[in-house]
Design a protein around this motif. Structure first.
Motif, PDB file in Angstrom:
ATOM      1  N   MET A   1       0.848  -1.167   0.000  1.00 25.71           N
ATOM      2  CA  MET A   1       0.000   0.000   0.000  1.00 25.71           C
ATOM      3  C   MET A   1       0.900   1.238   0.000  1.00 25.71           C
ATOM      4  O   MET A   1       1.892   1.291   0.719  1.00 25.71           O
ATOM      5  N   ASP A   2       0.563   2.221  -0.818  1.00 24.44           N
ATOM      6  CA  ASP A   2       1.381   3.425  -0.910  1.00 24.44           C
ATOM      7  C   ASP A   2       1.146   4.343   0.287  1.00 24.44           C
ATOM      8  O   ASP A   2       0.264   4.119   1.112  1.00 24.44           O
ATOM      9  N   HIS A   3       1.966   5.378   0.399  1.00 20.40           N
ATOM     10  CA  HIS A   3       1.924   6.310   1.523  1.00 20.40           C
ATOM     11  C   HIS A   3       0.554   6.974   1.654  1.00 20.40           C
ATOM     12  O   HIS A   3       0.013   7.090   2.747  1.00 20.40           O
ATOM     13  N   GLU A   4      -0.012   7.397   0.538  1.00 19.49           N
ATOM     14  CA  GLU A   4      -1.313   8.059   0.574  1.00 19.49           C
ATOM     15  C   GLU A   4      -2.406   7.101   1.040  1.00 19.49           C
ATOM     16  O   GLU A   4      -3.290   7.471   1.811  1.00 19.49           O
ATOM     17  N   GLY A   5      -2.344   5.863   0.601  1.00 20.74           N
ATOM     18  CA  GLY A   5      -3.311   4.853   1.020  1.00 20.74           C
ATOM     19  C   GLY A   5      -3.215   4.569   2.512  1.00 20.74           C
ATOM     20  O   GLY A   5      -4.224   4.429   3.197  1.00 20.74           O
ATOM     21  N   MET A   6      -1.980   4.497   3.020  1.00 19.10           N
ATOM     22  CA  MET A   6      -1.777   4.285   4.455  1.00 19.10           C
ATOM     23  C   MET A   6      -2.326   5.457   5.255  1.00 19.10           C
ATOM     24  O   MET A   6      -2.950   5.279   6.289  1.00 19.10           O
ATOM     25  N   ARG A   7      -2.098   6.671   4.742  1.00 19.26           N
ATOM     26  CA  ARG A   7      -2.571   7.881   5.420  1.00 19.26           C
ATOM     27  C   ARG A   7      -4.096   7.885   5.469  1.00 19.26           C
ATOM     28  O   ARG A   7      -4.694   8.174   6.496  1.00 19.26           O
ATOM     29  N   ASP A   8      -4.731   7.532   4.354  1.00 16.31           N
ATOM     30  CA  ASP A   8      -6.195   7.486   4.305  1.00 16.31           C
ATOM     31  C   ASP A   8      -6.748   6.433   5.260  1.00 16.31           C
ATOM     32  O   ASP A   8      -7.742   6.678   5.950  1.00 16.31           O
ATOM     33  N   LEU A   9      -6.101   5.285   5.325  1.00 15.65           N
ATOM     34  CA  LEU A   9      -6.542   4.220   6.214  1.00 15.65           C
ATOM     35  C   LEU A   9      -6.422   4.657   7.671  1.00 15.65           C
ATOM     36  O   LEU A   9      -7.332   4.443   8.473  1.00 15.65           O
ATOM     37  N   MET A  10      -5.322   5.301   8.001  1.00 13.15           N
ATOM     38  CA  MET A  10      -5.114   5.778   9.372  1.00 13.15           C
ATOM     39  C   MET A  10      -6.148   6.841   9.724  1.00 13.15           C
ATOM     40  O   MET A  10      -6.699   6.850  10.818  1.00 13.15           O
ATOM     41  N   MET A  11      -6.448   7.720   8.792  1.00  9.36           N
ATOM     42  CA  MET A  11      -7.444   8.760   9.021  1.00  9.36           C
ATOM     43  C   MET A  11      -8.815   8.140   9.256  1.00  9.36           C
ATOM     44  O   MET A  11      -9.549   8.568  10.139  1.00  9.36           O
TER      45      MET A  11
END
Length: 105
Positions: A1-11
């Motif tokens: 998973m890319d950085h943006e995907g990880m950020r969205d998941l965490m959010m």
């Protein structure tokens, strides 16, 4: 998973934890205005202590709060190794009830 995907998941996890914690704390029917305010403060505290946003406080997360760290085993009433929003809320309500009994009216 890319950085943006990880950020969205965490959010998404953080939003879910905040909503779940708030819903749990505000579920009491007929709460007075002061009680509602106290519950909102507890929700903010839970969200702050739940550093990874998974909706529960681990023993390592509890280590950032001295009082919570010292009472962790008492708060973890189901013994699963985590303090849930429900367990945290129950402890806050019990503390408020105890303080209320000690406070002259």
């Amino acid at each position: 998973m890319d950085h943006e995907g990880m950020r969205d998941l965490m959010m998404q996890k953080l939003v879910f934890a905040a909503i779940a914690g708030s819903a749990c704390l505000l579920s009491a029917v007929g709460a007075r205005a002061d009680d509602a305010k106290d519950k909102l403060v507890a929700a903010e505290s839970f969200a702050t202590l739940d550093r990874n946003g998974d909706g529960r406080i681990s023993r390592s997360e509890a280590g950032f709060d001295r009082s919570l760290s010292q009472t962790f085993a008492e708060l973890d009433t189901d013994g699963d190794g985590f303090v849930s929003a429900e367990e945290f809320s129950a402890a806050q309500q019990q503390e408020s009830a105890t303080v209320g009994k000690l406070t002259p009216k």
